[in-house]
Design an enzyme around this catalytic site. Structure first.
Site, mmCIF file in Angstrom:
data_model
loop_
_atom_site.group_PDB
_atom_site.id
_atom_site.type_symbol
_atom_site.label_atom_id
_atom_site.label_comp_id
_atom_site.label_asym_id
_atom_site.label_seq_id
_atom_site.Cartn_x
_atom_site.Cartn_y
_atom_site.Cartn_z
ATOM 1 N N GLY A 46 0.840 -1.196 0.000
ATOM 2 C CA GLY A 46 0.000 0.000 0.000
ATOM 3 C C GLY A 46 0.868 1.236 0.000
ATOM 4 N N GLN A 51 2.800 10.090 1.871
ATOM 5 C CA GLN A 51 4.108 9.430 2.019
ATOM 6 C C GLN A 51 5.092 9.841 0.932
ATOM 7 O OE1 GLN A 51 2.192 5.324 2.554
ATOM 8 N NE2 GLN A 51 4.048 5.145 3.761
ATOM 9 N N CYS A 94 5.501 -0.243 7.698
ATOM 10 C CA CYS A 94 5.187 0.999 6.982
ATOM 11 C C CYS A 94 6.436 1.424 6.226
ATOM 12 C CB CYS A 94 4.769 2.081 7.973
ATOM 13 S SG CYS A 94 4.334 3.638 7.185
ATOM 14 N N LEU A 95 6.252 1.801 4.958
ATOM 15 C CA LEU A 95 7.406 2.209 4.154
ATOM 16 C C LEU A 95 8.021 3.504 4.690
ATOM 17 C CD1 LEU A 95 5.918 1.343 0.643
ATOM 18 C CD2 LEU A 95 7.547 -0.016 1.988
ATOM 19 N N HIS A 136 -4.919 1.291 7.266
ATOM 20 C CA HIS A 136 -3.555 1.798 7.471
ATOM 21 C C HIS A 136 -3.294 2.984 6.521
ATOM 22 C CE1 HIS A 136 0.964 1.092 8.058
ATOM 23 N NE2 HIS A 136 0.923 1.902 7.000
ATOM 24 N N GLU A 137 -3.650 2.802 5.241
ATOM 25 C CA GLU A 137 -3.407 3.881 4.257
ATOM 26 C C GLU A 137 -4.296 5.089 4.543
ATOM 27 O OE1 GLU A 137 -0.780 3.521 2.774
ATOM 28 O OE2 GLU A 137 -0.632 1.357 3.055
ATOM 29 N N HIS A 140 -2.912 7.392 7.078
ATOM 30 C CA HIS A 140 -1.905 8.345 6.569
ATOM 31 C C HIS A 140 -2.578 9.649 6.111
ATOM 32 C CE1 HIS A 140 1.887 6.159 6.662
ATOM 33 N NE2 HIS A 140 1.363 5.117 6.046
#
Ligand code: K1U
Ligand code: ZN
Length: 171
Positions: A46, A51, A94-95, A136-137, A140
């Site tokens: 994702g 981000q 998480c990236l 999760h996304e 953000h």
């Protein structure tokens, strides 16, 4: 298409509330495509626009993890219309928080409405990992990171570690 640098925490850009898009026009389609390419290369399942430093309510996902055919999903202005009382716990990463993982509990099933890549309003039901990844996304988009669902101690430790690493990499 283009690969975009992913912002690493702690960074104020990851804490900003993203703006709704007025329509999925060619500029937003290009953003979605660039985000997918960036996500696949990372690799991740994702990615949210904040981000990569774009404060817009856009997310992309693909939980196929390279097994079988790709299944990319693009959403603009996602909105949860229903979620189950039943919950599920996954180990999240998480990236924007490289190499940090912990268990997070979220609703097991959700329904989400959004504008798709063709600028058409859609609603879909998701469960398990896809439901977790969408939540999760979407977090953000409000400046929330998965560590905000952990204890104060765990969050502080992870963010401190990343701050030190960033300082080290910059020097
Ligand atoms: O938001 C992000 O930074 C992406 C994040 C999404 C996510 C992972 C796990 C649970 C919920 C949401 C990631 O993709 S981290 C990398 C990852 O999980 C993964 C990467 C390659 C193969 C399988 C998983
Ligand atoms: Zn993330």
């Amino acid at each position: 298409m283009a690969i975009l640098p992913i912002i690493i925490a702690p960074d104020p850009k990851l804490r900003k509330k993203a703006e709704a898009v007025t329509a999925v026009d060619p500029e937003i389609v290009e953003l979605m495509e660039n985000m997918l390419e960036t996500m696949y290369l990372a690799p991740g399942i994702g990615l949210a626009a904040p981000q990569i430093g774009v404060s817009k309510r856009v997310i992309v996902l693909d939980i196929s993890k390279g097994e079988g055919s790709p299944d990319p999903i693009c959403m603009a202005n996602p909105k949860i219309t229903w979620c189950s009382d039943e919950t599920v716990t996954y180990e999240e990463g998480c990236l924007s928080l490289p190499k940090q993982y912990d268990q997070v509990t979220r609703p097991a099933k959700i329904r989400v409405s959004f504008l798709n890549k063709k600028n058409v309003q859609e609603e879909c039901e998701a469960n398990g990992l896809l439901a977790t990844c969408i939540r999760h996304e979407m977090d953000h988009l409000t400046g929330t990171l998965f560590v905000d669902h952990l204890s104060h101690l765990k969050r502080t430790m992870i963010l401190r570690k990343l701050k030190k690493l960033k300082k080290l990499n910059a020097s």
